[in-house]
Design an enzyme around this catalytic site. Sequence first.
Site, PDB file in Angstrom:
ATOM      1  N   TRP A 118       0.847  -1.253  -0.058  1.00 51.14           N
ATOM      2  CA  TRP A 118      -0.136   0.002  -0.030  1.00 51.14           C
ATOM      3  C   TRP A 118       0.786   1.326   0.112  1.00 51.14           C
ATOM      4  O   TRP A 118       1.810   1.331   0.862  1.00 51.14           O
ATOM      5  CB  TRP A 118      -0.952  -0.050   1.261  1.00 51.14           C
ATOM      6  CG  TRP A 118      -1.763   1.041   1.589  1.00 51.14           C
ATOM      7  CD1 TRP A 118      -2.591   1.372   0.475  1.00 51.14           C
ATOM      8  CD2 TRP A 118      -2.502   1.690   2.665  1.00 51.14           C
ATOM      9  NE1 TRP A 118      -3.468   2.473   0.890  1.00 51.14           N
ATOM     10  CE2 TRP A 118      -3.430   2.555   2.304  1.00 51.14           C
ATOM     11  CE3 TRP A 118      -1.737   1.657   3.761  1.00 51.14           C
ATOM     12  CZ2 TRP A 118      -3.929   3.588   3.218  1.00 51.14           C
ATOM     13  CZ3 TRP A 118      -2.617   2.658   4.813  1.00 51.14           C
ATOM     14  CH2 TRP A 118      -3.500   3.401   4.641  1.00 51.14           C
ATOM     15  N   ASP A 172      -0.181  -5.680   9.528  1.00 50.74           N
ATOM     16  CA  ASP A 172      -1.255  -4.529   9.121  1.00 50.74           C
ATOM     17  C   ASP A 172      -2.588  -5.225   8.606  1.00 50.74           C
ATOM     18  O   ASP A 172      -2.188  -6.035   7.572  1.00 50.74           O
ATOM     19  CB  ASP A 172      -0.628  -3.613   8.418  1.00 50.74           C
ATOM     20  CG  ASP A 172      -1.749  -2.427   8.028  1.00 50.74           C
ATOM     21  OD1 ASP A 172      -2.513  -2.089   8.952  1.00 50.74           O
ATOM     22  OD2 ASP A 172      -1.495  -2.067   6.849  1.00 50.74           O
ATOM     23  N   LYS A 232     -13.137  -1.350   6.254  1.00 52.45           N
ATOM     24  CA  LYS A 232     -13.855  -2.120   5.076  1.00 52.45           C
ATOM     25  C   LYS A 232     -14.612  -3.294   5.750  1.00 52.45           C
ATOM     26  O   LYS A 232     -15.976  -3.213   5.266  1.00 52.45           O
ATOM     27  CB  LYS A 232     -12.720  -3.032   4.458  1.00 52.45           C
ATOM     28  CG  LYS A 232     -11.602  -2.184   4.011  1.00 52.45           C
ATOM     29  CD  LYS A 232     -11.584  -1.230   3.134  1.00 52.45           C
ATOM     30  CE  LYS A 232     -10.878   0.119   3.071  1.00 52.45           C
ATOM     31  NZ  LYS A 232      -9.469   0.157   2.580  1.00 52.45           N
TER      32      LYS A 232
HETATM   33  N1  PLP Z   1      -3.419  -0.714   5.528  1.00 53.69           N
HETATM   34  C1  PLP Z   1      -3.845  -1.362   4.631  1.00 53.69           C
HETATM   35  C2  PLP Z   1      -3.062  -2.549   4.111  1.00 53.69           C
HETATM   36  C3  PLP Z   1      -4.951  -0.639   3.683  1.00 53.69           C
HETATM   37  O1  PLP Z   1      -5.262  -1.079   2.491  1.00 53.69           O
HETATM   38  C4  PLP Z   1      -5.505   0.438   4.297  1.00 53.69           C
HETATM   39  C5  PLP Z   1      -6.687   1.236   3.839  1.00 53.69           C
HETATM   40  O2  PLP Z   1      -7.117   0.712   2.798  1.00 53.69           O
HETATM   41  C6  PLP Z   1      -5.316   0.859   5.632  1.00 53.69           C
HETATM   42  C7  PLP Z   1      -4.239   0.274   6.301  1.00 53.69           C
HETATM   43  C8  PLP Z   1      -5.651   2.316   6.226  1.00 53.69           C
HETATM   44  O3  PLP Z   1      -7.013   1.746   6.829  1.00 53.69           O
HETATM   45  P1  PLP Z   1      -8.029   3.145   7.198  1.00 53.69           P
HETATM   46  O4  PLP Z   1      -8.752   3.511   5.976  1.00 53.69           O
HETATM   47  O5  PLP Z   1      -8.723   2.674   8.284  1.00 53.69           O
HETATM   48  O6  PLP Z   1      -6.989   4.233   7.594  1.00 53.69           O
HETATM   49  O1  TYF Z   2      -5.707   1.255  -1.462  1.00 55.90           O
HETATM   50  C1  TYF Z   2      -6.709   1.897  -1.368  1.00 55.90           C
HETATM   51  O2  TYF Z   2      -7.475   2.130  -2.438  1.00 55.90           O
HETATM   52  C2  TYF Z   2      -7.427   2.203  -0.330  1.00 55.90           C
HETATM   53  C3  TYF Z   2      -8.089   3.451  -0.114  1.00 55.90           C
HETATM   54  O3  TYF Z   2      -5.228   7.918   0.774  1.00 55.90           O
HETATM   55  C4  TYF Z   2      -7.247   4.651   0.141  1.00 55.90           C
HETATM   56  O4  TYF Z   2      -6.653   2.088   0.737  1.00 55.90           O
HETATM   57  C5  TYF Z   2      -6.616   5.023  -0.993  1.00 55.90           C
HETATM   58  C6  TYF Z   2      -5.824   6.196  -0.778  1.00 55.90           C
HETATM   59  C7  TYF Z   2      -6.038   6.943   0.579  1.00 55.90           C
HETATM   60  C8  TYF Z   2      -6.856   6.509   1.408  1.00 55.90           C
HETATM   61  C9  TYF Z   2      -7.601   5.279   1.263  1.00 55.90           C
END
Ligand code: PLP
Ligand code: TYF
Length: 398
Positions: free
Chosen positions: A130, A211, A246
């Site tokens: 991510w 995570d 989610k």
């Molecule tokens: N970690 C991963 C792998 C994610 O894909 C995301 C968000 O999509 C997060 C952390 C962060 O989650 P949040 O939206 O609750 O901050």
């Molecule tokens: O990877 C994604 O699409 C989710 C959503 O700044 C997201 O994690 C994407 C970007 C962001 C926060 C959440």
Amino acid sequence: MFEHVDHYPGDPILSLLEKFGHDTRPNKVNLSIGLYYDENGKIPVLKSVQAAAKIVQEKAEPHTYLPMEGLAAYREAVQHLLFGRDSAALRDNRVATIQSVGGSGALRVAADFIKTYLPDSAVWISDPSWDNHHALFTAARIQVHTYPYYDAVTNNINFGGMLETLNTLPAKSIVLMQPCCHNPTGLDLNHAQWKEVIGVLQQRNLIPFLDIAYQGFGDGIEEDAWVVRAMADAGLTMVVTNSFSKNFSLYGERCGGLSFVCPSAKEAALVLGQLKAGVRRIYSSPPLFGSKLVATVLHDADLRQQWDREVAAMRDRIKTMREKLRNSLTAHAPSVDGSYLVNQRGMFSYTGFTAAEVDSLREDSAIYLIRSGRLCIPGLNNQNVESVAQAMAETLKK
Ligand code: PLP
Ligand code: TYF
């Protein structure tokens, strides 16, 4: 005064979502941002969460501050969900857990703690991971490196490469891994591979940082926590960040958790104290409403069961869409191996599409993927899956 301020080009995923919003083509399909959409293309409000909201509303409690570490009932629920009710680490009071501002907030508070108390430790993340992982740790001035994870040739995990790199890391290095539904590849280690990783972590005295943002979207709520529990049971000192964005469809309420599994109850108490101090310095205390919703659902037997069923329905719809996309793609392009679509898990599939192919899908067919080739499965539904498969097949023939 602020002329020298650097321009922020925006987050690529959120910018793409904006572009999608401005696209006037009626048949447009959003397979970009990681949000769960239902069959009607809507972000669901879970029935269990709606019922909890009613209970919370009727209590009409004052909107007071939460303590720095968050709501006690919420923190306990996080611990049970991650580690299981019969966890030895929980029984021994070796787990320090705080409520966090989403999964992102947990990552940042953890990063600040690591920078202060393990100043020589670098963080190792999967290649790819991510994007925000990199940004969050770098912001805390921690060195971020990558270990091999995705093999573009086989569209599978380069497990040998991953282990080889882990086997070179200095003691106390932090290894960030996703227990299930890896973002962005959809590729997860199997139990045998996790066991090998656990062996290396123990042997080299590395610190796992798990995570988990998609618990319940892979095999099940309990099943997806398998490696969290395996590592805790193996006696590893570890960090766990979790998100309810989610699996509760509570994105904007910012519900997450941060847990440190420590060698002793005494250390856990010290860590909890410093996590509270860290929170105090950043935002003082976490938000109230979402934590009451999650705690209400998870502490009420009926609502908990209802939530289990609702998560199962999301998981099953994702699996159905994976199969439908694979079947249609194979029908339109018999030479293409679409098995990755059903082998990968969770919200995302890494299609192996090049940036040029992603651009072509968007420009010619109004189908939006991330330029890395990441496809967000829940953007598919029975109305659009066939036309997406057809467009993917045509793009691959170009
Ligand atoms: N970690 C991963 C792998 C994610 O894909 C995301 C968000 O999509 C997060 C952390 C962060 O989650 P949040 O939206 O609750 O901050
Ligand atoms: O990877 C994604 O699409 C989710 C959503 O700044 C997201 O994690 C994407 C970007 C962001 C926060 C959440």
